[in-house]
Design a protein around this motif. Structure first.
Motif, short mmCIF file in Angstrom:
data_model
loop_
_atom_site.label_atom_id
_atom_site.label_comp_id
_atom_site.label_asym_id
_atom_site.label_seq_id
_atom_site.Cartn_x
_atom_site.Cartn_y
_atom_site.Cartn_z
N LEU A 1 -9.29 7.31 1.19
CA LEU A 1 -8.28 8.18 0.60
C LEU A 1 -6.78 7.98 1.36
N MET A 2 -6.68 7.84 2.53
CA MET A 2 -5.23 7.56 3.04
C MET A 2 -4.94 6.36 2.63
N THR A 3 -5.98 5.20 2.55
CA THR A 3 -5.52 3.62 2.17
C THR A 3 -4.83 3.74 0.80
N SER A 4 -5.65 4.79 -0.02
CA SER A 4 -5.62 4.79 -1.56
C SER A 4 -4.17 5.43 -1.69
N VAL A 5 -3.86 6.48 -0.77
CA VAL A 5 -2.45 7.06 -1.00
C VAL A 5 -1.39 6.09 -0.35
#
Length: 245
Positions: free
Chosen positions: A90-94
């Motif tokens: 999720l943080m990579t996607s953000v």
């Protein structure tokens, strides 16, 4: 976070990843998406370079720090261990969404092979690179890599079994075929702008440093002599380019 909520969280994160992955293809290829690597109104070049480097730095720091075992041990004191991988995704996607949204175009052309055989070949390589990325995730364990195995096992009150170390498919040719696919996709473009060149150069440097000096250190600590032997026998990114290190 309950078991059902953790599972739902993991599934939602995976959908977000799929959307982000597809957008990344359009972003780097200037295809379909509303905001791509070369779209938008150009501003001062110096400011564009500073902003773009800052965006890439945010991604590099997130991607590297959150992947380290020490951070994972600390992080899982706050969130369920089963949700750790999903949270990383999720943080990579953000971080990627920030790049997509705020990237500044630098349109000066480095090369332009549009409407030529060379351009067609470069486009084919571009798509081939993304195909290598996606197919390589299934050659190890796609579900584990993106956190689905962990949240499903947690839902069923089981311990997720992580994949064992085996050489299969592209992994017989190079140690990091996912990164090989990214490198091909980032560099293979019929029309290379200065902004795209900046993106390709910085991401290439990051991949080399992060993989060879950070990720492989963790892999050796986890796998041991088997990975040392693998590293000595198989090139990192380019098939047939030397042996091992």
């Amino acid at each position: 976070m309950g078991r059902s909520a953790t599972f739902l969280y993991g599934m939602i994160v995976y959908v977000i990843f799929l959307i982000t992955f597809l957008y990344a293809i359009g972003f780097t290829g200037n295809i379909v998406v509303p905001k791509s690597i070369d779209s938008g109104t150009p501003g001062p070049v110096t400011m564009a370079v500073v902003i773009n480097l800052a965006l890439l730095s945010v991604f590099a720091l997130q991607h590297s720090i959150m992947a380290r075992p020490a951070f994972k041990r600390m992080w899982t004191r706050l969130i369920p261990e089963a949700a750790e991988r999903s949270t990383y995704i999720l943080m990579t996607s953000v971080a990627l969404v920030l790049i997509f949204a705020f990237w500044q175009p630098i349109p000066h052309l480095i090369w332009d092979f549009s409407n030529s055989i060379t351009g067609v070949l470069l486009s084919a390589l571009f798509w081939g690179g993304w195909l290598i990325v996606l197919s390589s995730t299934f050659m190890i364990d796609h579900l584990d890599l993106f956190g689905l195995k962990q949240v499903f096992a947690h839902l069923k009150k089981r311990q997720a079994m992580h994949p064992i170390f085996v050489k299969t498919g592209f992994y017989r040719l190079v140690r990091h075929p996912i990164m090989t696919g990214f490198l091909i996709a980032f560099w293979a473009t019929p029309s290379m702008s200065a902004g795209h060149l900046l993106f390709a150069c910085v991401t290439t440097g990051y991949i080399v440093i992060a993989v060879l000096h950070l990720e492989e250190k963790d892999l050796i600590a986890s796998i041991g002599d088997d990975y040392r032997t693998y590293r000595d026998e198989v090139p990192a990114f380019v098939p047939g380019l030397g042996r091992g290190r």
